[in-house]
Design a protein around this motif. Structure first.
Motif, PDB file in Angstrom:
ATOM      1  N   ALA A 248      17.921  -5.169 -10.874  1.00 22.22           N
ATOM      2  CA  ALA A 248      18.396  -6.526 -10.583  1.00 22.22           C
ATOM      3  C   ALA A 248      18.254  -7.419 -11.810  1.00 22.22           C
ATOM      4  CB  ALA A 248      17.631  -7.117  -9.399  1.00 22.22           C
ATOM      5  N   TRP A 249      17.163  -7.252 -12.551  1.00 21.00           N
ATOM      6  CA  TRP A 249      16.969  -8.030 -13.778  1.00 21.00           C
ATOM      7  C   TRP A 249      18.126  -7.779 -14.744  1.00 21.00           C
ATOM      8  CZ3 TRP A 249      14.227 -11.934 -15.669  1.00 21.00           C
ATOM      9  CH2 TRP A 249      14.250 -12.134 -17.049  1.00 21.00           C
ATOM     10  N   GLU A 250      18.410  -6.515 -14.986  1.00 21.69           N
ATOM     11  CA  GLU A 250      19.459  -6.170 -15.938  1.00 21.69           C
ATOM     12  C   GLU A 250      20.844  -6.566 -15.426  1.00 21.69           C
ATOM     13  OE1 GLU A 250      21.456  -2.292 -18.115  1.00 21.69           O
ATOM     14  OE2 GLU A 250      19.936  -2.001 -16.588  1.00 21.69           O
TER      15      GLU A 250
ATOM     16  N   ASP B 295      19.902  -7.751 -34.566  1.00 22.18           N
ATOM     17  CA  ASP B 295      18.877  -6.716 -34.596  1.00 22.18           C
ATOM     18  C   ASP B 295      17.671  -7.107 -33.753  1.00 22.18           C
ATOM     19  OD1 ASP B 295      20.215  -4.927 -36.200  1.00 22.18           O
ATOM     20  OD2 ASP B 295      19.512  -5.858 -38.061  1.00 22.18           O
ATOM     21  N   THR B 296      17.905  -7.574 -32.551  1.00 16.06           N
ATOM     22  CA  THR B 296      16.800  -8.005 -31.703  1.00 16.06           C
ATOM     23  C   THR B 296      16.185  -6.861 -30.931  1.00 16.06           C
ATOM     24  OG1 THR B 296      18.286  -8.474 -29.865  1.00 16.06           O
ATOM     25  CG2 THR B 296      17.822 -10.296 -31.387  1.00 16.06           C
ATOM     26  N   GLY B 297      16.863  -5.716 -30.866  1.00 21.40           N
ATOM     27  CA  GLY B 297      16.361  -4.595 -30.086  1.00 21.40           C
ATOM     28  C   GLY B 297      16.647  -4.742 -28.604  1.00 21.40           C
ATOM     29  N   PHE B 298      17.315  -5.816 -28.226  1.00 15.72           N
ATOM     30  CA  PHE B 298      17.634  -6.135 -26.838  1.00 15.72           C
ATOM     31  C   PHE B 298      18.397  -4.991 -26.163  1.00 15.72           C
ATOM     32  CE2 PHE B 298      20.408  -8.301 -23.735  1.00 15.72           C
ATOM     33  CZ  PHE B 298      19.468  -9.019 -23.020  1.00 15.72           C
ATOM     34  N   ALA B 299      19.443  -4.526 -26.811  1.00 19.84           N
ATOM     35  CA  ALA B 299      20.283  -3.490 -26.213  1.00 19.84           C
ATOM     36  C   ALA B 299      19.528  -2.177 -26.066  1.00 19.84           C
ATOM     37  CB  ALA B 299      21.541  -3.287 -27.047  1.00 19.84           C
ATOM     38  N   SER B 300      18.766  -1.794 -27.057  1.00 17.33           N
ATOM     39  CA  SER B 300      18.059  -0.515 -26.983  1.00 17.33           C
ATOM     40  C   SER B 300      16.974  -0.537 -25.916  1.00 17.33           C
ATOM     41  CB  SER B 300      17.476  -0.142 -28.348  1.00 17.33           C
ATOM     42  OG  SER B 300      16.578  -1.121 -28.781  1.00 17.33           O
ATOM     43  N   VAL B 301      16.321  -1.666 -25.739  1.00 24.42           N
ATOM     44  CA  VAL B 301      15.303  -1.774 -24.688  1.00 24.42           C
ATOM     45  C   VAL B 301      15.947  -1.579 -23.326  1.00 24.42           C
ATOM     46  CG1 VAL B 301      13.729  -3.375 -23.517  1.00 24.42           C
ATOM     47  CG2 VAL B 301      13.733  -3.220 -26.008  1.00 24.42           C
ATOM     48  N   PHE B 302      17.086  -2.204 -23.085  1.00 18.71           N
ATOM     49  CA  PHE B 302      17.729  -2.069 -21.785  1.00 18.71           C
ATOM     50  C   PHE B 302      18.339  -0.696 -21.579  1.00 18.71           C
ATOM     51  CE2 PHE B 302      17.241  -6.636 -21.531  1.00 18.71           C
ATOM     52  CZ  PHE B 302      16.730  -6.711 -20.255  1.00 18.71           C
ATOM     53  N   ARG B 303      18.757  -0.040 -22.629  1.00 13.63           N
ATOM     54  CA  ARG B 303      19.230   1.344 -22.488  1.00 13.63           C
ATOM     55  C   ARG B 303      18.071   2.242 -22.062  1.00 13.63           C
ATOM     56  NH1 ARG B 303      24.435   2.082 -22.985  1.00 13.63           N
ATOM     57  NH2 ARG B 303      25.553   0.801 -24.462  1.00 13.63           N
ATOM     58  N   LEU B 304      16.885   2.018 -22.603  1.00 20.88           N
ATOM     59  CA  LEU B 304      15.714   2.796 -22.185  1.00 20.88           C
ATOM     60  C   LEU B 304      15.351   2.502 -20.731  1.00 20.88           C
ATOM     61  CD1 LEU B 304      13.431   2.600 -25.344  1.00 20.88           C
ATOM     62  CD2 LEU B 304      14.614   4.604 -24.448  1.00 20.88           C
ATOM     63  N   LEU B 305      15.439   1.240 -20.341  1.00 18.89           N
ATOM     64  CA  LEU B 305      15.146   0.890 -18.948  1.00 18.89           C
ATOM     65  C   LEU B 305      16.157   1.520 -17.994  1.00 18.89           C
ATOM     66  CD1 LEU B 305      14.077  -2.853 -19.254  1.00 18.89           C
ATOM     67  CD2 LEU B 305      12.626  -0.870 -18.834  1.00 18.89           C
TER      68      LEU B 305
ATOM     69  N   GLY C  29       0.799  -1.217   0.000  1.00 20.14           N
ATOM     70  CA  GLY C  29       0.000   0.000   0.000  1.00 20.14           C
ATOM     71  C   GLY C  29       0.831   1.267   0.000  1.00 20.14           C
ATOM     72  N   ASP C  30       2.140   1.133   0.083  1.00 27.19           N
ATOM     73  CA  ASP C  30       3.048   2.275   0.101  1.00 27.19           C
ATOM     74  C   ASP C  30       3.523   2.544  -1.324  1.00 27.19           C
ATOM     75  OD1 ASP C  30       5.295   3.968   0.286  1.00 27.19           O
ATOM     76  OD2 ASP C  30       5.876   3.159   2.229  1.00 27.19           O
ATOM     77  N   ALA C  31       3.037   3.626  -1.916  1.00 25.87           N
ATOM     78  CA  ALA C  31       3.341   3.924  -3.322  1.00 25.87           C
ATOM     79  C   ALA C  31       4.838   4.087  -3.564  1.00 25.87           C
ATOM     80  CB  ALA C  31       2.581   5.168  -3.770  1.00 25.87           C
ATOM     81  N   TRP C  32       5.541   4.749  -2.642  1.00 27.93           N
ATOM     82  CA  TRP C  32       6.981   4.934  -2.830  1.00 27.93           C
ATOM     83  C   TRP C  32       7.724   3.598  -2.753  1.00 27.93           C
ATOM     84  CZ3 TRP C  32       9.123   8.715  -5.184  1.00 27.93           C
ATOM     85  CH2 TRP C  32       8.573   9.995  -5.131  1.00 27.93           C
ATOM     86  N   PHE C  33       7.266   2.743  -1.851  1.00 27.61           N
ATOM     87  CA  PHE C  33       7.904   1.426  -1.741  1.00 27.61           C
ATOM     88  C   PHE C  33       7.706   0.624  -3.030  1.00 27.61           C
ATOM     89  CE2 PHE C  33       8.076  -3.064  -0.716  1.00 27.61           C
ATOM     90  CZ  PHE C  33       9.289  -3.144  -0.060  1.00 27.61           C
ATOM     91  N   ILE C  34       6.490   0.662  -3.581  1.00 25.33           N
ATOM     92  CA  ILE C  34       6.208  -0.046  -4.833  1.00 25.33           C
ATOM     93  C   ILE C  34       7.067   0.528  -5.964  1.00 25.33           C
ATOM     94  CG2 ILE C  34       4.427  -0.519  -6.577  1.00 25.33           C
ATOM     95  CD1 ILE C  34       4.086  -2.112  -4.001  1.00 25.33           C
ATOM     96  N   PHE C  35       7.110   1.851  -6.071  1.00 23.17           N
ATOM     97  CA  PHE C  35       7.912   2.516  -7.091  1.00 23.17           C
ATOM     98  C   PHE C  35       9.378   2.106  -6.985  1.00 23.17           C
ATOM     99  CE2 PHE C  35      10.535   6.283  -8.195  1.00 23.17           C
ATOM    100  CZ  PHE C  35      10.224   6.380  -9.547  1.00 23.17           C
ATOM    101  N   ASP C  36       9.926   2.224  -5.787  1.00 25.61           N
ATOM    102  CA  ASP C  36      11.335   1.854  -5.581  1.00 25.61           C
ATOM    103  C   ASP C  36      11.563   0.374  -5.825  1.00 25.61           C
ATOM    104  OD1 ASP C  36      11.880   4.473  -4.926  1.00 25.61           O
ATOM    105  OD2 ASP C  36      11.789   4.129  -2.766  1.00 25.61           O
ATOM    106  N   GLY C  37      10.624  -0.446  -5.384  1.00 27.05           N
ATOM    107  CA  GLY C  37      10.751  -1.889  -5.596  1.00 27.05           C
ATOM    108  C   GLY C  37      10.778  -2.259  -7.065  1.00 27.05           C
ATOM    109  N   LEU C  38       9.941  -1.598  -7.867  1.00 23.13           N
ATOM    110  CA  LEU C  38       9.953  -1.855  -9.310  1.00 23.13           C
ATOM    111  C   LEU C  38      11.273  -1.429  -9.944  1.00 23.13           C
ATOM    112  CD1 LEU C  38       6.313  -0.858 -10.273  1.00 23.13           C
ATOM    113  CD2 LEU C  38       7.299  -3.155 -10.255  1.00 23.13           C
ATOM    114  N   LEU C  39      11.793  -0.269  -9.526  1.00 26.93           N
ATOM    115  CA  LEU C  39      13.087   0.178 -10.062  1.00 26.93           C
ATOM    116  C   LEU C  39      14.212  -0.795  -9.683  1.00 26.93           C
ATOM    117  CD1 LEU C  39      12.980   4.038  -9.530  1.00 26.93           C
ATOM    118  CD2 LEU C  39      12.730   2.770 -11.668  1.00 26.93           C
ATOM    119  N   VAL C  40      14.189  -1.265  -8.435  1.00 31.42           N
ATOM    120  CA  VAL C  40      15.209  -2.223  -7.995  1.00 31.42           C
ATOM    121  C   VAL C  40      15.052  -3.546  -8.750  1.00 31.42           C
ATOM    122  CG1 VAL C  40      16.039  -3.594  -6.031  1.00 31.42           C
ATOM    123  CG2 VAL C  40      15.578  -1.167  -5.743  1.00 31.42           C
ATOM    124  N   ALA C  41      13.814  -3.971  -8.972  1.00 28.50           N
ATOM    125  CA  ALA C  41      13.587  -5.216  -9.721  1.00 28.50           C
ATOM    126  C   ALA C  41      14.125  -5.095 -11.152  1.00 28.50           C
ATOM    127  CB  ALA C  41      12.101  -5.563  -9.736  1.00 28.50           C
ATOM    128  N   LEU C  42      13.884  -3.957 -11.791  1.00 26.53           N
ATOM    129  CA  LEU C  42      14.424  -3.745 -13.143  1.00 26.53           C
ATOM    130  C   LEU C  42      15.951  -3.738 -13.132  1.00 26.53           C
ATOM    131  CD1 LEU C  42      12.041  -0.989 -14.550  1.00 26.53           C
ATOM    132  CD2 LEU C  42      12.253  -3.346 -15.355  1.00 26.53           C
TER     133      LEU C  42
END
Length: 148
Positions: free
Chosen positions: A98-100, A119-129, A83-96
């Protein structure tokens, strides 16, 4: 912080001015690092980057994962973290992050990743993330307001 435990190590660490100051410093350093990484790191994925880029990315990822873990453990009810919006926001950023930093790197090391040179677009997607991580700077205002 109203939903945190009132006693214990985790809530004490989560409320600590030291952790908040360290988090602000790491957010600012990470914003600068993203600029350095964008300008100097031409590797399509962290796995292929120079060791300096790998080490620094891992330091940031470990710190932010530790910080979100401390905050999670400080909640009296772990459900209230959702229920904590900042925690969810930060958690999503950390998950992204950690994924990368960890998951994609492990998949590439095991030979199970996509062809990042094609030409998979893999690198450009992760640069945007990576650029999305700059939104973490939004937290600085809230953290500075909470500091003593």
């Amino acid at each position: 912080e109203d939903a945190y435990h009132t006693e214990g190590l985790w809530q004490q660490m989560a409320r600590s001015g030291r952790l908040k100051s360290a988090t602000c410093a790491m957010i600012l350093l990470n914003a600068v690092w993203i600029g350095v990484d964008t300008d100097w790191n031409q590797a399509p994925a962290l796995y292929y980057a120079a060791p300096t880029f790998q080490v620094v990315e891992n330091i940031f990822c470990f710190f932010f994962a530790f910080e979100i873990f401390v905050r999670f453990m400080a909640f009296r009810s772990k459900r209230s973290a959702l229920g904590d919006a900042w925690f969810i926001f930060d958690g999503l950023l950390v998950a992204l992050m950690a994924w990368e930093t960890w998951v994609v790197t492990a998949l590439l090391a095991l030979g199970m990743g996509a062809d990042v040179d094609g030409d998979t677009g893999f690198a450009s997607v992760f640069r945007l993330l990576r650029l999305l991580r700059l939104s973490r700077v939004l937290r600085i205002g809230r953290l500075l307001k909470e500091m003593p």
